[in-house]
Design an enzyme around this catalytic site. Structure first.
Site, PDB file in Angstrom:
ATOM      1  CG  MET A  96      -7.001   2.796   1.156  1.00 38.96           C
ATOM      2  SD  MET A  96      -7.188   1.993  -0.429  1.00 38.96           S
ATOM      3  CE  MET A  96      -8.422   0.760  -0.061  1.00 38.96           C
ATOM      4  CG  MET A  97      -8.976   9.947   1.914  1.00 39.40           C
ATOM      5  SD  MET A  97      -8.391  11.631   1.597  1.00 39.40           S
ATOM      6  CE  MET A  97      -9.851  12.567   2.068  1.00 39.40           C
TER       7      MET A  97
ATOM      8  CB  CYS B 249      -2.448  11.029   1.223  1.00 43.92           C
ATOM      9  SG  CYS B 249      -3.736  11.554   0.055  1.00 43.92           S
TER      10      CYS B 249
ATOM     11  CE  LYS C  60      -0.673   3.069   3.875  1.00 47.44           C
ATOM     12  NZ  LYS C  60      -0.125   3.782   2.697  1.00 47.44           N
TER      13      LYS C  60
ATOM     14  CG  HIS D 238       3.047   3.010  -0.867  1.00 47.95           C
ATOM     15  ND1 HIS D 238       1.765   3.361  -1.222  1.00 47.95           N
ATOM     16  CD2 HIS D 238       3.588   2.463  -1.977  1.00 47.95           C
ATOM     17  CE1 HIS D 238       1.556   3.047  -2.489  1.00 47.95           C
ATOM     18  NE2 HIS D 238       2.657   2.503  -2.969  1.00 47.95           N
TER      19      HIS D 238
ATOM     20  CG  ASN E 221       0.822  -0.150   1.608  1.00 45.28           C
ATOM     21  OD1 ASN E 221       0.815   1.028   1.252  1.00 45.28           O
ATOM     22  ND2 ASN E 221      -0.166  -0.962   1.335  1.00 45.28           N
ATOM     23  N   GLY E 222       2.114  -1.688  -0.684  1.00 51.44           N
ATOM     24  CA  GLY E 222       2.283  -1.225  -2.045  1.00 51.44           C
ATOM     25  C   GLY E 222       2.310  -2.336  -3.078  1.00 51.44           C
ATOM     26  N   GLY E 223       1.248  -2.443  -3.885  1.00 48.19           N
ATOM     27  CA  GLY E 223       1.239  -3.371  -5.012  1.00 48.19           C
ATOM     28  C   GLY E 223       1.165  -4.832  -4.657  1.00 48.19           C
TER      29      GLY E 223
ATOM     30  N   GLY F  12      -4.154  -2.926   0.527  1.00 53.02           N
ATOM     31  CA  GLY F  12      -5.049  -1.801   0.327  1.00 53.02           C
ATOM     32  C   GLY F  12      -6.082  -2.099  -0.733  1.00 53.02           C
TER      33      GLY F  12
END
EC number: 1.3.1.91
Length: 320
Positions: A1-2, A83, A122, A154, A194-196, A216
């Site tokens: 999320m940068m 990342c 994470k 994730h 996390n994820g989707g 996210g």
């Protein structure tokens, strides 16, 4: 999320949810140690509770930055091991660290010794070449052995050769069952999925198997989703706040940012999703996009854009 979960977006998110834990965009240890530390760590007290997410692999640098997180008032310090960007891989940052669990454990141990804040990790469920269940368990066991108790997982592998960061968010299949299995295998650890994930229905299903859910890009693209988080998951009364109320509540903050020299477009780009799917939402976005970049653009651009969206009647706000 940068470049996404900046202070400007987090301030909006906090108007909508008082209880959700917010995360900064990933900040590298090098930027904090050798760059403008105060600028990178700047945030508003109104953003709490707030976690600082770090990118790095050197134990000494991670420890130093964990101390900074505590000094600057953050509530948690998180190490990003997820990342997939090639620009961070070259510096041994992000998902490539999934292939070096001992190094991650060393960094986590140093961070825990340096701060009283919770230290979390994470990560992905694997990377190309280290994508087996046994590889994932080895990672969890070594990093938890260093003292980490909370893992935000994730539920995809990261493919570091051949896929772009964007493709890595969509192409590798989601394996939620692997995250569920981690919680079963390691019940003493806090496992957050996390994820989707896009809906509260999905969140509630995941919460039957894990300890928490991280949203996210869905929360960024459709921030109004956050307006019901407190009542849905934290037992708070249902909010009577409207989208208009939330944006108006940001006016003093926006004005103060403008007065310290921030360009309006750096703020306004994080507001574009607020009226997602609403009548007038497209006109709201278009007006901001066409005017926020102009020289001298100020708060009046946001105020005029808001007039493009019909405000709900007070009796209808709770039903929206």
């Amino acid at each position: 999320m940068m470049d996404w979960t900046t202070s400007h977006f987090r301030y909006l998110a906090r108007q909508l949810s008082r209880h959700a834990l917010l995360y900064t965009e990933m900040v590298t240890t090098g930027a904090l140690i050798y760059g403008d530390t105060a600028r990178f760590l700047r945030h508003e007290p109104a953003e709490y509770p707030l976690a600082l997410q770090l990118g790095g692999s050197d134990a000494g640098e991670l420890a130093h930055c964990a101390k900074l997180a505590e000094q600057f008032g953050f509530d948690e310090v998180n190490l990003n091991v997820g990342c997939p960007s090639d620009r961070v891989q070259n510096n041994m940052i992000g998902a490539c660290l999934m292939g070096h669990p001992d190094k991650v454990a060393e960094g986590v141990r140093a961070m825990i010794e340096a701060t009283s804040l919770p230290v979390t990790v994470k990560h992905r469920i694997g990377i190309d070449g280290r994508e087996s269940w046994d590889d994932l368990c080895e990672f969890i066991e070594k990093v938890s052995g260093a003292g980490c108790k909370t893992f935000i997982v994730h539920a995809r592998i990261a493919i570091l050769e051949g896929l772009s960061p964007k493709e890595n968010r969509d192409v590798p299949p989601l394996k939620y069952d692997w995250v569920y299995a981690l919680k079963q295998k390691y019940p003493h650890l806090e496992i957050i999925i996390n994820g989707g994930i896009k809906t509260f229905g999905e969140c509630n299903e995941h919460l039957q198997h894990t300890d928490g859910v991280m949203l996210g890009r869905e929360a960024y693209n459709n921030p109004w989703l956050l307006a019901s988080v407190d009542s849905e998951f934290f037992g708070a009364p249902a909010s009577t706040l409207s989208r208009h109320d939330a944006l108006r509540a940001m006016y003093p903050f926006i004005q103060s940012e403008l007065e310290r020299g921030v360009y309006l477009t750096h703020i306004s780009r994080h507001l574009l999703g607020l009226f997602h799917g609403q009548p007038g939402g497209r006109q709201f976005r278009r007006y901001i996009s066409e005017n926020a970049h102009k020289s001298g653009a100020g708060l009046e651009v946001i105020q005029t854009a808001l007039e493009k969206v019909r405000e709900p009647e007070p009796a209808l706000i709770a039903e929206a």
